[in-house]
Design an enzyme around this catalytic site. Structure first.
Site, PDB file in Angstrom:
ATOM      1  N   ASP A 266      -2.482  -1.968   9.975  1.00  0.00           N
ATOM      2  CA  ASP A 266      -2.636  -1.920   8.514  1.00  0.00           C
ATOM      3  C   ASP A 266      -3.166  -3.224   7.916  1.00  0.00           C
ATOM      4  O   ASP A 266      -3.407  -3.300   6.709  1.00  0.00           O
ATOM      5  CB  ASP A 266      -1.279  -1.634   7.845  1.00  0.00           C
ATOM      6  CG  ASP A 266      -0.834  -0.188   8.026  1.00  0.00           C
ATOM      7  OD1 ASP A 266      -1.686   0.656   8.352  1.00  0.00           O
ATOM      8  OD2 ASP A 266       0.365   0.075   7.817  1.00  0.00           O
TER       9      ASP A 266
ATOM     10  N   GLY B  66       4.390  -4.326   4.266  1.00  0.00           N
ATOM     11  CA  GLY B  66       4.878  -5.644   3.843  1.00  0.00           C
ATOM     12  C   GLY B  66       4.585  -6.733   4.865  1.00  0.00           C
ATOM     13  O   GLY B  66       4.112  -7.814   4.508  1.00  0.00           O
TER      14      GLY B  66
ATOM     15  N   ALA C 169       0.909  -7.391   4.842  1.00  0.00           N
ATOM     16  CA  ALA C 169       0.507  -8.194   3.682  1.00  0.00           C
ATOM     17  C   ALA C 169       0.710  -9.679   3.979  1.00  0.00           C
ATOM     18  O   ALA C 169      -0.149 -10.513   3.660  1.00  0.00           O
ATOM     19  CB  ALA C 169       1.322  -7.786   2.454  1.00  0.00           C
TER      20      ALA C 169
ATOM     21  N   LYS D 132       0.833  -1.212   0.000  1.00  0.00           N
ATOM     22  CA  LYS D 132       0.000   0.000   0.000  1.00  0.00           C
ATOM     23  C   LYS D 132       0.860   1.251   0.000  1.00  0.00           C
ATOM     24  O   LYS D 132       2.026   1.237   0.410  1.00  0.00           O
ATOM     25  CB  LYS D 132      -0.947   0.024   1.205  1.00  0.00           C
ATOM     26  CG  LYS D 132      -0.275   0.026   2.579  1.00  0.00           C
ATOM     27  CD  LYS D 132       0.079   1.382   3.143  1.00  0.00           C
ATOM     28  CE  LYS D 132       0.890   1.287   4.426  1.00  0.00           C
ATOM     29  NZ  LYS D 132       1.507   2.501   4.877  1.00  0.00           N
TER      30      LYS D 132
ATOM     31  N   PRO E  78       9.158  -4.357   0.161  1.00  0.00           N
ATOM     32  CA  PRO E  78      10.333  -4.092   1.017  1.00  0.00           C
ATOM     33  C   PRO E  78      10.014  -4.219   2.503  1.00  0.00           C
ATOM     34  O   PRO E  78       8.921  -3.884   2.947  1.00  0.00           O
ATOM     35  CB  PRO E  78      10.723  -2.657   0.665  1.00  0.00           C
ATOM     36  CG  PRO E  78       9.570  -2.069  -0.080  1.00  0.00           C
ATOM     37  CD  PRO E  78       8.823  -3.210  -0.691  1.00  0.00           C
ATOM     38  N   VAL E  79      11.008  -4.709   3.245  1.00  0.00           N
ATOM     39  CA  VAL E  79      10.865  -4.881   4.698  1.00  0.00           C
ATOM     40  C   VAL E  79      11.127  -3.531   5.365  1.00  0.00           C
ATOM     41  O   VAL E  79      12.046  -2.803   4.972  1.00  0.00           O
ATOM     42  CB  VAL E  79      11.893  -5.927   5.192  1.00  0.00           C
ATOM     43  CG1 VAL E  79      11.814  -6.080   6.704  1.00  0.00           C
ATOM     44  CG2 VAL E  79      11.658  -7.260   4.500  1.00  0.00           C
TER      45      VAL E  79
ATOM     46  N   GLY F 190       7.504   0.961   4.918  1.00  0.00           N
ATOM     47  CA  GLY F 190       6.338   1.851   4.910  1.00  0.00           C
ATOM     48  C   GLY F 190       5.296   1.450   3.890  1.00  0.00           C
ATOM     49  O   GLY F 190       4.429   2.237   3.520  1.00  0.00           O
ATOM     50  N   MET F 191       5.364   0.200   3.419  1.00  0.00           N
ATOM     51  CA  MET F 191       4.418  -0.269   2.400  1.00  0.00           C
ATOM     52  C   MET F 191       3.571  -1.442   2.884  1.00  0.00           C
ATOM     53  O   MET F 191       2.972  -2.157   2.085  1.00  0.00           O
ATOM     54  CB  MET F 191       5.166  -0.657   1.131  1.00  0.00           C
ATOM     55  CG  MET F 191       5.894   0.538   0.516  1.00  0.00           C
ATOM     56  SD  MET F 191       6.295   0.246  -1.181  1.00  0.00           S
ATOM     57  CE  MET F 191       4.661   0.273  -1.918  1.00  0.00           C
TER      58      MET F 191
HETATM   59  O1  C5P Z   1      -0.365  -1.571  14.680  1.00  0.00           O
HETATM   60  P1  C5P Z   1       1.068  -1.809  14.322  1.00  0.00           P
HETATM   61  O2  C5P Z   1       1.681  -2.955  15.085  1.00  0.00           O
HETATM   62  O3  C5P Z   1       1.278  -1.938  12.856  1.00  0.00           O
HETATM   63  O4  C5P Z   1       1.834  -0.509  14.751  1.00  0.00           O
HETATM   64  C1  C5P Z   1       3.235  -0.490  14.896  1.00  0.00           C
HETATM   65  C2  C5P Z   1       3.613   0.725  15.710  1.00  0.00           C
HETATM   66  O5  C5P Z   1       3.352   1.919  14.945  1.00  0.00           O
HETATM   67  C3  C5P Z   1       2.835   0.919  16.997  1.00  0.00           C
HETATM   68  O6  C5P Z   1       3.433   0.226  18.050  1.00  0.00           O
HETATM   69  C4  C5P Z   1       2.915   2.425  17.203  1.00  0.00           C
HETATM   70  O7  C5P Z   1       4.174   2.790  17.729  1.00  0.00           O
HETATM   71  C5  C5P Z   1       2.864   2.955  15.796  1.00  0.00           C
HETATM   72  N1  C5P Z   1       1.498   3.320  15.374  1.00  0.00           N
HETATM   73  C6  C5P Z   1       0.900   4.446  15.933  1.00  0.00           C
HETATM   74  N2  C5P Z   1      -0.367   4.792  15.549  1.00  0.00           N
HETATM   75  C7  C5P Z   1      -1.034   4.067  14.617  1.00  0.00           C
HETATM   76  C8  C5P Z   1      -0.430   2.930  14.022  1.00  0.00           C
HETATM   77  C9  C5P Z   1       0.844   2.584  14.434  1.00  0.00           C
HETATM   78  O8  C5P Z   1       1.489   5.130  16.773  1.00  0.00           O
HETATM   79  N3  C5P Z   1      -2.245   4.449  14.250  1.00  0.00           N
END
Ligand code: C5P
Length: 316
Positions: A147, A112, A115, A20, A105-106, A109-110
């Site tokens: 995500d 991954g 997914a 994404k 990519p790891v 920001g996409m």
């Molecule tokens: O939800 P996820 O594990 O993908 O989020 C990874 C990290 O990104 C969270 O621990 C948080 O630090 C940050 N995050 C956030 N606010 C969001 C989504 C992610 O601060 N809405």
């Protein structure tokens, strides 16, 4: 008693999940639980990961493909966590082989990792022939990561909450992107933390939450028109200053893509991948070639969107 049918599909099942880009990412102040409220417009792109799940006597995981390096093959892998979560829901032992073919990519920001989790959920639900609807799968997905519901959903969608509450957005036409993949990844929590730090250091006015989390109506209208030239100036990412602060060389990448003829470029999500919107497919190929030559990135890919969410594909 386990949920779903008692029979199993005995062969391997393969699911494909998209990457994404966030066309708009508005980030609210840090919440008490550490997360941030978002208003975001996601678009699913044709750069994808495939996850094959097959019956086995014990859980195992392999990772191959162009982005396989540095993907953990243990219980911290999001696909493995997804298999455990669905096993708990279905009350079944997670005795499967998980084979990930990784192109996204790891730490890019996409989405991954998201997914891979989405593909694992869909493939395992199919393998086990579970009687689970999309909403329930999405609920399990949201617990695993913010995500992941969008990886299941695909298309173009407005995300709120942590990004897990989705409404489809009408997007006409096809959008052609060039993706500049950086040499080093960025940790998502570190980028959110840097945004908080930059905001705390900013002298002057308080953050206006209603402004930060305003719905990007102009962008949504432009998407409905199907004109990339109307969409391009409206791309916006609140995390971009934080990603640039942690990886200043990304400024050069963004400039190189614009100089190469892209309509606009942004950092994708928490970065460091930079995504460049181009006028059409031919332009995207030209921009990709020029950007590759500029030597500012690890690799350069073209991709188009929107594409569907996670789906089963032919295992051959
Ligand atoms: O939800 P996820 O594990 O993908 O989020 C990874 C990290 O990104 C969270 O621990 C948080 O630090 C940050 N995050 C956030 N606010 C969001 C989504 C992610 O601060 N809405």
């Amino acid at each position: 008693m386990s949920r779903g049918s008692l029979s199993v599909v005995s062969d391997a099942v393969v699911a494909r999940a998209p990457s994404k880009v966030n066309l708009h990412l508005g980030v609210g102040p840090r919440r008490d639980d550490g997360y941030h409220d978002l208003v975001t417009v996601f678009q699913a792109l044709s750069l994808h990961d495939d996850v094959r799940i097959s019956p086995s006597s014990a859980l195992s995981v392999t990772v191959r493909g162009e982005s396989a390096a540095s993907v953990p093959a243990d219980e911290s892998n999001l696909a493995v966590r997804a298999v455990f979560a669905l096993g708990a829901w279905a009350d079944r032992a997670a005795k499967v082989s998980i084979d990930i073919d990784k192109a996204i990519p790891v730490a890019g920001g996409m989405a991954g990792g998201s997914a891979d989790a989405a593909a694992a959920l869909v493939a395992l639900a199919t393998l086990w022939q579970l009687d689970i609807d999309r909403d329930e799968l999405s609920r399990i997905a949201a617990e695993l990561g913010s995500d992941i519901p969008f990886s299941l959903h695909g298309g173009t969608a407005l995300g709120t909450g942590r990004g897990e509450q989705l409404i489809p957005v009408l997007a006409r036409g096809e959008y052609h992107w060039v993706l500049a993949i950086a040499r080093e990844g960025l940790s998502t929590p570190a980028v959110y933390g840097e945004l908080d730090r930059l905001r705390d250091n900013r002298s002057g006015s308080e953050l206006d939450e209603s402004e930060l989390l305003a719905r990007p109506d102009a962008l949504m209208q432009a998407l409905a028109s199907g004109d990339p030239e109307a969409v391009a100036p409206l791309l916006h990412n609140d995390l971009q200053p934080a990603a640039l602060s942690l990886q200043p060389t990304l400024r050069r990448t963004l400039r190189a893509g614009i100089d190469a003829g892209a309509l606009n470029g942004i950092v994708s999500g928490s970065g460091p991948t930079c995504a460049f919107l181009c006028a059409d497919e031919t332009e995207a190929v030209n921009v990709a070639a020029e950007l590759s030559g500029a030597g500012v990135t690890r690799s350069v890919r073209t991709a188009s969107g929107p594409v569907p969410g996670t789906r089963i594909i032919d295992p051959t």
